[in-house]
Write a protein that holds these residues in place. Structure first.
Motif: not given
Length: 297
Positions: A127, A130-131, A133, A146, A150, A156, A158, A278
């Motif tokens: 986990s 969030e990155r 775009d 994936n 979430c 948030w 991933l 992470t």
């Protein structure tokens, strides 16, 4: 003479084999075909590839437990990978001989008549924050996929999942290990917390002998790159830190943008956030994988 069928994994994925090939045999058996019933009941699978390929097949065969489609076919190995650790652990050798015709016959004989051992499998979830775009696409190992989910943790996150087989583990207790390490000579905290308690306890020293099916992960540490090299050629051992039935690893980036990770022989750069953590969670799958012993005489 035993029936043999070969599938190219670049064409027929293990999940397709489980769904369609075994499904066809089961339908024929249910319709009264005694030959199909015998084949399905006595089926054994030989995988030609490295540890990752074997783990891929074992993970797909494990779905049969979830679907109540037993018996589960055990797996033999033709070692064609780089490390072939799993193959060596179960007597199939570190590599496949150049005299492959005779070796293939011997391997098939062992696959048919060899005894079967149970092997712990582990479910791994990564986990991470969030990155954006605009950031580069992540290059994860093939088996890390994936989930499309979430989890909320101050930001948030991933969620990614890997079904991975780990071998040579030992224990009987359900413990969660939490540890922070600043070099192997300076362990900041090494403690355990029982699942039914809120209190942390010091880890007792001493380890039980590792087995392939007794539910514990072995936690080792390496001092430097040279230490890893000497461990790989079996000149010295890694530092044994702990044994655990479940692990949560928390990583904060700080000044580091990436953590270099490797799993099942596949390395990747895990991106880190300087503010948010992470997490890597490892828990045992509630059913065993089945491996044929190649060292039987």
């Amino acid at each position: 003479m035993k029936n043999v069928k070969v599938f190219d994994l670049t064409v027929v994925k293990p999940s397709d084999f489980v769904q369609y090939v075994l499904g066809c045999l089961e339908q024929l058996a249910d319709a009264g075909d005694h030959s199909a019933k015998s084949i399905r009941h006595n089926l054994r699978v030989m995988v030609a590839g490295g540890d990752g390929t074997v783990g891929w097949v074992l993970g797909c065969l494990g779905d049969l437990y979830v679907q109540n489609r037993e018996p589960i076919p055990p797996v033999a190995v033709i070692p064609l990978g780089t490390g072939n650790d799993l193959s060596r652990s179960f007597g199939w050798g570190a590599s496949f001989p150049f005299g492959w015709k005779a070796a293939a016959k011997r391997s098939l004989y062992k696959a048919i008549f060899g005894s079967v051992s149970c092997l712990d499998s582990w479910h791994i979830v990564v986990s991470m924050p969030e990155r954006g775009d605009e950031e580069e696409e992540l290059d994860f190992p093939h088996s890390l996929r994936n989930l499309g989910e979430c989890t909320f943790y101050d930001v948030w996150m991933l969620k990614w999942r890997m079904d991975f087989t780990i071998y040579g583990m030992k224990s009987h207790s359900l413990l969660v290990v939490h540890y922070l390490i600043r070099g192997l000579t300076n362990i900041i905290r090494l403690s355990i917390k029982k699942l039914d308690s809120s209190e942390w306890e010091n880890i007792p020293r001493g380890f039980v002998e590792a087995q392939s099916d007794d539910g514990l992960l072995e936690i080792f540490g390496l001092k430097q790159g040279w230490h890893a090299s000497l461990v790989m050629v079996e000149l010295i051992s890694a530092k044994h830190i702990a044994q655990a039935a479940a692990i949560r690893l928390e990583i904060k980036g700080g000044q580091w943008r990436d953590a270099y990770m490797q799993m099942d022989g596949e390395p990747w750069k895990q991106p880190l956030d300087h503010e948010y953590s992470t997490f890597v969670d490892i828990k045992k799958v509630p059913y065993p994988s089945l491996i044929i012993n190649g060292g039987d005489r």
